[in-house]
Every structure is written in C-alpha cells, then in structure tokens.
Scaffold this motif. Structure first.
Motif, short mmCIF file in Angstrom:
data_model
loop_
_atom_site.label_atom_id
_atom_site.label_comp_id
_atom_site.label_asym_id
_atom_site.label_seq_id
_atom_site.Cartn_x
_atom_site.Cartn_y
_atom_site.Cartn_z
N VAL A 7 1.95 -4.19 -10.48
CA VAL A 7 1.74 -4.68 -9.16
C VAL A 7 2.53 -6.16 -8.91
O VAL A 7 3.09 -6.29 -7.76
CB VAL A 7 0.18 -5.01 -8.73
N PHE A 8 2.48 -7.03 -9.93
CA PHE A 8 3.37 -8.30 -9.73
C PHE A 8 4.64 -7.83 -9.72
O PHE A 8 5.16 -8.66 -8.91
CB PHE A 8 3.00 -9.13 -10.91
N GLY A 9 4.97 -6.73 -10.49
CA GLY A 9 6.50 -6.47 -10.28
C GLY A 9 6.97 -6.06 -8.91
O GLY A 9 8.08 -6.05 -8.30
N LEU A 10 5.88 -5.14 -8.29
CA LEU A 10 6.27 -4.58 -7.13
C LEU A 10 6.22 -5.83 -6.09
O LEU A 10 7.18 -5.92 -5.07
CB LEU A 10 4.98 -3.76 -6.70
N MET A 11 5.41 -6.57 -6.20
CA MET A 11 5.39 -7.68 -5.04
C MET A 11 6.68 -8.59 -5.14
O MET A 11 7.40 -9.22 -4.24
CB MET A 11 4.32 -8.69 -5.23
N ASP A 12 7.23 -8.77 -6.47
CA ASP A 12 8.54 -9.63 -6.67
C ASP A 12 9.66 -8.58 -6.17
O ASP A 12 10.51 -9.42 -5.39
CB ASP A 12 8.54 -9.70 -8.20
N ALA A 13 9.85 -7.18 -6.09
CA ALA A 13 10.50 -6.52 -5.72
C ALA A 13 10.70 -6.55 -4.16
O ALA A 13 11.67 -6.67 -3.64
CB ALA A 13 10.44 -4.89 -6.23
N LEU B 226 0.71 -1.23 0.08
CA LEU B 226 0.07 0.09 -0.06
C LEU B 226 0.98 1.24 -0.10
O LEU B 226 0.56 2.26 -0.64
CB LEU B 226 -0.81 0.03 1.20
N LYS B 227 2.00 1.13 0.76
CA LYS B 227 2.78 2.39 0.83
C LYS B 227 3.41 2.75 -0.65
O LYS B 227 3.71 3.68 -1.03
CB LYS B 227 3.98 1.96 1.91
N TYR B 228 3.70 1.54 -1.41
CA TYR B 228 4.39 1.89 -2.67
C TYR B 228 3.61 1.82 -3.91
O TYR B 228 3.96 1.54 -4.85
CB TYR B 228 5.74 0.82 -2.78
N ALA B 229 2.01 1.40 -3.55
CA ALA B 229 1.29 1.53 -4.81
C ALA B 229 1.36 2.71 -5.60
O ALA B 229 1.14 2.40 -6.92
CB ALA B 229 -0.22 1.50 -4.11
N PRO B 230 1.49 3.82 -5.31
CA PRO B 230 1.60 4.93 -6.21
C PRO B 230 2.96 4.93 -7.21
O PRO B 230 3.00 5.38 -8.28
CB PRO B 230 1.88 6.11 -5.09
N PRO C 194 17.78 -4.70 2.02
CA PRO C 194 18.18 -3.19 2.40
C PRO C 194 19.61 -3.28 2.62
O PRO C 194 20.25 -2.23 2.67
CB PRO C 194 17.37 -3.20 3.70
N SER C 195 20.26 -4.41 2.98
CA SER C 195 21.76 -4.32 3.27
C SER C 195 22.54 -3.97 2.17
O SER C 195 23.74 -3.46 2.63
CB SER C 195 22.26 -5.58 3.89
N ARG C 196 22.15 -3.77 1.15
CA ARG C 196 22.87 -3.60 0.05
C ARG C 196 23.25 -1.92 -0.17
O ARG C 196 23.86 -1.65 -1.05
CB ARG C 196 22.24 -4.03 -1.64
N GLY C 197 22.11 -1.29 0.56
CA GLY C 197 22.45 0.28 0.35
C GLY C 197 21.86 1.05 -0.63
O GLY C 197 22.10 1.89 -0.94
N ILE C 198 20.85 0.21 -1.30
CA ILE C 198 20.21 0.74 -2.50
C ILE C 198 18.66 1.08 -2.08
O ILE C 198 17.98 0.19 -1.28
CB ILE C 198 19.87 -0.20 -3.54
N LYS C 199 18.23 2.09 -2.38
CA LYS C 199 16.88 2.73 -1.92
C LYS C 199 15.66 1.69 -2.66
O LYS C 199 15.89 1.37 -3.73
CB LYS C 199 16.42 4.20 -2.42
N PHE C 200 14.72 1.41 -1.85
CA PHE C 200 13.71 0.47 -2.59
C PHE C 200 13.06 1.08 -3.58
O PHE C 200 12.71 0.20 -4.67
CB PHE C 200 12.39 0.20 -1.29
#
Length: 264
Positions: free
Chosen positions: A62-68, A31-35, A74-80
């Motif tokens: 949406v399927f791509g978001l769920m896969d992501a 829900l947070k990243y739906a936009p 997070p340990s890789r230091g890349i923003k979601f």
C-alpha cells in the motif's frame, strides 16, 4: 490484469487529482487500484517462508501504491498499472529486507552459489549443468537440489532487484523502471539504461531452454509457479528450483557487467 470500472473514468480521476490534489480523489484512486496491491503481493509471496504474513506484504505494498500515485506523470504515456507494479513490488521488497526475514546463513549460501555459477560460466564459456555446479560445491546432486529449495526465498526480488549503475543507491535503477523518459536530456544516462537492458536481454537469451521458459512464463506471461508446472508437466517445487538457478545465473552475468562497466 484488469480492474472494474468506477463511476469516474481513469482519465477524469487523474485529471481531478493532478489539479486539486484532493484527499478524497486520492482515496478514490487508492481504492480503484487496491486490487493491484493484492495481485503483486500474491506473486511476491510465492516461495516465501511460512512465517511471512500475506497481510504484511499487502501493508508494505500500500505504501508503494501511495508513492506511485504521488510520483506518477500521465504525460509520459506510461500506463499507471505498469508504473505502480514496480513501485508496489519495490515497497514490499524493502519492507521484507528491513525485517531481515532471511537468515544470514541462507544469504551466505546464496552468495556462494551465485559466485560458483558465475565462475563456472566464465571458465566453461556456457551455462554450467546441475552436475557441474554440485561438483564444484563438493555436494551431491540431491544436496544441490535441496540447496536450491533453501535459497529460493532469496531470489524473490529477482528481476526487480536494484541493479547498481555506480556505487550508491541514488544511481540505481530497477529493471521495471527502465522506461524511456522523453524529458531526459542526459545522453550518458540514456546509454547506461540501454546497456543494462541489452545486457539483461542477452543474459536471458543465454539461459538454458527450460530456465528461459520459466523466466518468460513467470515474468512476461504473469503465470504462477503452479501454472508453469502444469504447462511444463513438472512439480511446482521443481519450477521453483529452475527459477532459482536462472536468477543466480542472471545475477552472475549482471554482476560481471557491473564490474566491467565501472572499470571503464
């Protein structure tokens, strides 16, 4: 692009989800990243045929978001957001390809245009002009512009297309996936990634100025074709044509790199 703050911080959400894999926490993240899905779908929708429904793009995304969410570390230091955009866009493109939304005749024309652009660049040692390309295709300059408009929808995957490192999908990478992995210990893979990034950067620098500007404004500044047209004081359809030419030139150069690389 920014999103509204939720009652839980992003760090807390991810911490809770990674510890518990709770469906409720996962739903909160979705829900947070739906936009973000609608944002990516909106950019992909530019130049698509009218028969492609925006809601379908969102569904694919949406399927791509769920896969992501499942694969994010997070340990890789890349923003979601950075990581998710690539996955969402890739999922949308996969969905479009599976539905074969581009007629075969248009794909054939696109391949022919890509081949001619590549051959001319090899022969001339520079980017070919519109007139030179149209003459090589034995069509008028007006017919060439009409062709660009017709095949523009085949370039939507553009810089996010799978660039083959070897001959199978398992060895492929997306341009936006070319992010340093601190845990990777394969020096050959590291070299390949650097080669691809270097080749793409060189190919972009080699573009004519207007095409380079469109690429920069669209992919790096995140502007729409309409906004780019206002900046460059040209029509949105003309921006689309310039974008299409740029993508075919980039594809041609990267394809030549692939062939030379695999022959080594």
């Amino acid at each position: 692009m920014s999103f509204d703050k939720t009652t839980q911080s992003e760090e807390t959400l991810w911490h809770d989800y990674l510890l518990s894999k709770s469906p409720a926490t996962r739903e909160s993240i979705i829900l947070k990243y739906a936009p973000l899905v609608k944002y990516v779908a909106g950019r992909v929708a530019i130049g698509l045929p009218s028969n492609v429904e925006f809601d379908d793009l969102v569904s694919f995304g949406v399927f791509g978001l769920m896969d992501a969410i499942e694969k994010y570390d997070p340990s890789r230091g890349i923003k979601f957001e950075t990581y998710a955009i690539s996955r969402i866009r890739g999922s949308i493109l996969d969905g479009l390809r599976s539905n074969d939304w581009v007629p075969r005749s248009v794909r054939q024309k696109a391949r022919e245009l890509e081949r001619i652009c590549s051959d001319l660049e090899n022969k001339l040692g520079r980017s070919a002009s519109d007139q030179e390309i149209s003459e090589a295709m034995n069509i008028s300059i007006q017919e060439f512009y009409e062709l660009l408009s017709e095949v523009s929808s085949t370039t939507l995957s553009s810089l996010d297309e799978l660039w083959m490192v070897h001959s199978n999908d398992e060895d492929s990478v997306r341009v936006l996936d070319l992010v340093r992995n601190n845990e990777s210990e394969d020096p050959l893979h590291q070299v390949e990634m650097e080669e691809i990034k270097s080749t793409l950067a060189s190919a972009i620098d080699y573009l004519p100025e207007r095409e380079r500007m469109v690429i920069a404004l669209y992919y790096y500044e995140g502007l729409t074709l309409k906004e780019i047209g206002e900046i460059m004081e040209i029509s949105e359809s003309r921006v689309s044509q310039i974008h299409t030419k740029a993508i075919f030139r980039l594809r041609g150069r990267l394809n030549r790199w692939r062939k030379s690389y695999t022959e080594i």
